[in-house]
Design an enzyme around this catalytic site. Structure first.
Site, PDB file in Angstrom:
ATOM      1  N   ASP A  49       0.815  -1.368  -0.137  1.00 41.34           N
ATOM      2  CA  ASP A  49       0.264  -0.142   0.046  1.00 41.34           C
ATOM      3  C   ASP A  49       0.903   1.153   0.000  1.00 41.34           C
ATOM      4  OD1 ASP A  49      -1.415  -2.271   1.215  1.00 41.34           O
ATOM      5  OD2 ASP A  49      -2.968  -1.120   1.972  1.00 41.34           O
ATOM      6  N   HIS A  51      -1.055   4.367  -0.477  1.00 39.44           N
ATOM      7  CA  HIS A  51      -2.046   5.235   0.329  1.00 39.44           C
ATOM      8  C   HIS A  51      -1.820   6.887  -0.020  1.00 39.44           C
ATOM      9  CE1 HIS A  51      -5.112   2.874   1.849  1.00 39.44           C
ATOM     10  NE2 HIS A  51      -4.467   1.962   2.397  1.00 39.44           N
ATOM     11  N   ASP A  78      -4.281  -0.162  -3.284  1.00 37.60           N
ATOM     12  CA  ASP A  78      -4.508   0.671  -2.317  1.00 37.60           C
ATOM     13  C   ASP A  78      -3.069   1.821  -2.596  1.00 37.60           C
ATOM     14  OD1 ASP A  78      -6.294  -0.843  -1.480  1.00 37.60           O
ATOM     15  OD2 ASP A  78      -5.637  -0.613   0.980  1.00 37.60           O
ATOM     16  N   ASP A  81      -6.331   7.354  -1.399  1.00 41.02           N
ATOM     17  CA  ASP A  81      -6.902   7.370  -0.017  1.00 41.02           C
ATOM     18  C   ASP A  81      -6.131   7.630   1.234  1.00 41.02           C
ATOM     19  OD1 ASP A  81      -9.642   7.312  -0.948  1.00 41.02           O
ATOM     20  OD2 ASP A  81     -10.004   5.429  -0.773  1.00 41.02           O
ATOM     21  N   ARG A  82      -6.674   8.271   2.078  1.00 45.46           N
ATOM     22  CA  ARG A  82      -5.924   8.541   3.236  1.00 45.46           C
ATOM     23  C   ARG A  82      -5.122   9.821   3.421  1.00 45.46           C
ATOM     24  NH1 ARG A  82      -8.107   5.532   7.329  1.00 45.46           N
ATOM     25  NH2 ARG A  82      -8.938   3.361   6.912  1.00 45.46           N
ATOM     26  N   ASN A 110      -8.430  -3.064  -2.314  1.00 48.41           N
ATOM     27  CA  ASN A 110      -9.892  -2.655  -1.735  1.00 48.41           C
ATOM     28  C   ASN A 110     -10.301  -1.124  -1.721  1.00 48.41           C
ATOM     29  OD1 ASN A 110      -8.183  -2.582   0.694  1.00 48.41           O
ATOM     30  ND2 ASN A 110     -10.036  -1.897   1.785  1.00 48.41           N
ATOM     31  N   HIS A 111      -9.270  -0.105  -1.849  1.00 45.99           N
ATOM     32  CA  HIS A 111      -9.388   1.376  -2.081  1.00 45.99           C
ATOM     33  C   HIS A 111      -9.623   1.782  -3.391  1.00 45.99           C
ATOM     34  CE1 HIS A 111      -9.195   3.259   2.089  1.00 45.99           C
ATOM     35  NE2 HIS A 111      -8.762   1.758   2.485  1.00 45.99           N
ATOM     36  N   HIS A 159      -3.817  -8.332  -3.195  1.00 45.69           N
ATOM     37  CA  HIS A 159      -3.809  -7.353  -2.227  1.00 45.69           C
ATOM     38  C   HIS A 159      -4.164  -7.717  -0.797  1.00 45.69           C
ATOM     39  CE1 HIS A 159      -4.288  -3.487  -0.501  1.00 45.69           C
ATOM     40  NE2 HIS A 159      -5.411  -3.954   0.134  1.00 45.69           N
ATOM     41  N   ARG A 207     -12.636  -6.726   9.795  1.00 48.56           N
ATOM     42  CA  ARG A 207     -13.384  -5.396   9.064  1.00 48.56           C
ATOM     43  C   ARG A 207     -14.708  -5.702   8.751  1.00 48.56           C
ATOM     44  NH1 ARG A 207      -8.169  -3.588   6.416  1.00 48.56           N
ATOM     45  NH2 ARG A 207      -6.611  -5.188   6.654  1.00 48.56           N
ATOM     46  N   HIS A 234      -2.408  -4.685   2.490  1.00 48.19           N
ATOM     47  CA  HIS A 234      -3.519  -4.499   3.014  1.00 48.19           C
ATOM     48  C   HIS A 234      -3.611  -4.256   4.657  1.00 48.19           C
ATOM     49  CE1 HIS A 234      -7.877  -4.778   3.114  1.00 48.19           C
ATOM     50  NE2 HIS A 234      -7.946  -5.958   3.666  1.00 48.19           N
TER      51      HIS A 234
END
Length: 305
Positions: A49, A51, A78, A81-82, A110-111, A159, A207, A234
């Site tokens: 990731d 991110h 990923d 995001d964030r 997943n993002h 992922h 999750r 992840h």
């Protein structure tokens, strides 16, 4: 372009659209599971990731070299995001994919989905730096990203993780219709969301999506598919990686000091053919401009950032 982004300048939306349209054509033509051949004597790097941590991405390239046919990378989902430099991260990765399709590979995380992007900042960032129509095009491109890669018929890279049932073969993954938003159950969901657990068997996911799977599940999957190792991402890890399941599963996470508050290192893995023994390199976070993580997230999520 990379220097412009480093200096917090955007490229014109015309060029951003061109990158997205070109990479969409490339990704659409790829299977859901991509087989990668690493010639003897050559190395291949897997990153986890990112991110939206653009300045840490630049640091990876500083440490390990830019992507090229002689220095290929797989970024394992990923990307966005964030972190508040997600547009910069994704456009640079997509541009490298366009320039050198066999020098950089991309897995969906997943993002890479509308629902996550709406909550965790990417949609707001694209709207701020470009416009609404760019959000739609990003969503279309994300639906074209492959779901898994296999390196030299030995290493399975995905992922999230493995599956709620045994007997899943690589051909089952190749057969997944990935050109859609991630569903809430089934193989595609589990690939993007699942996590390993220390105990054997399977359990519910912490999750609320996907599942947790044990060492026995990992070993059966590898045996049934004549593979040697699972590499996944992840999850944030203190050293940027963790080796689990009797050495048969490695988690790699490449966003150091995640969200400017976790204090973790990032890592990437180098594999050199033919042995493909994992060489794991950890690295620390580098400074970035004073734009905090989640700066573009919706107001509700900002309360918790």
């Amino acid at each position: 372009m990379m220097d412009d982004f480093k200096n917090q300048k955007n490229i014109h939306r015309r060029y951003a659209f061109q990158i997205l349209l070109q990479v969409k054509d490339l990704l659409e033509a790829m299977p859901s599971l991509v087989d990668i051949n690493i010639p003897n004597g050559k190395q291949f790097t897997v990153c986890g990731d990112i991110h939206g941590q653009y300045y840490d991405l630049l640091n990876i390239f500083e440490i390990n070299g830019l992507p090229s046919e002689d220095n290929p990378y797989l970024f394992n989902g990923d990307f966005v995001d964030r972190g508040s430099f997600s547009v910069e991260v994704i456009l640079v990765l997509f541009a490298f994919k366009c320039m050198c399709p066999t020098g950089l590979y991309l897995s969906r995380g997943n993002h890479e989905s509308r629902s996550m992007n709406k909550i965790y900042g990417f949609e707001g960032e694209v709207k701020s730096k470009y416009n609404e129509s760019m959000i739609e095009l990003f969503a279309e491109v994300f639906c074209c990203l492959p779901l898994a890669h296999v390196l030299n018929d030995k290493i399975f890279v995905v992922h999230g993780g493995l599956f709620s049932v045994d007997g899943i073969k690589l051909d089952d993954i190749k057969a997944i219709d990935r050109f859609r938003e991630p569903p809430e159950e089934g193989l595609m969901c589990e690939i993007l969301w699942s996590d390993p657990q220390p105990r054997k068997g399977r359990g519910p996911s912490k999750r609320g999506v996907g599942l947790s799977f044990g060492e026995d599940v990992t070993k059966r999957f590898l045996q049934e598919n004549n593979l040697e190792l699972v590499v996944r991402s992840h999850e944030v890890k203190e050293e940027g990686y963790e080796i689990e399941h009797d050495g048969k599963l490695i988690t790699v996470f490449s966003a150091p000091n995640y969200c400017d508050q976790m204090g973790n290192k990032g890592a990437f893995i180098r594999f050199k053919a033919p042995e493909l023994k994992p060489e794991i390199i950890s690295f620390s976070a580098v400074p970035h401009p004073d734009v905090r993580p989640m700066a573009y997230a919706n107001n509700f999520m900002r309360l918790f950032s």
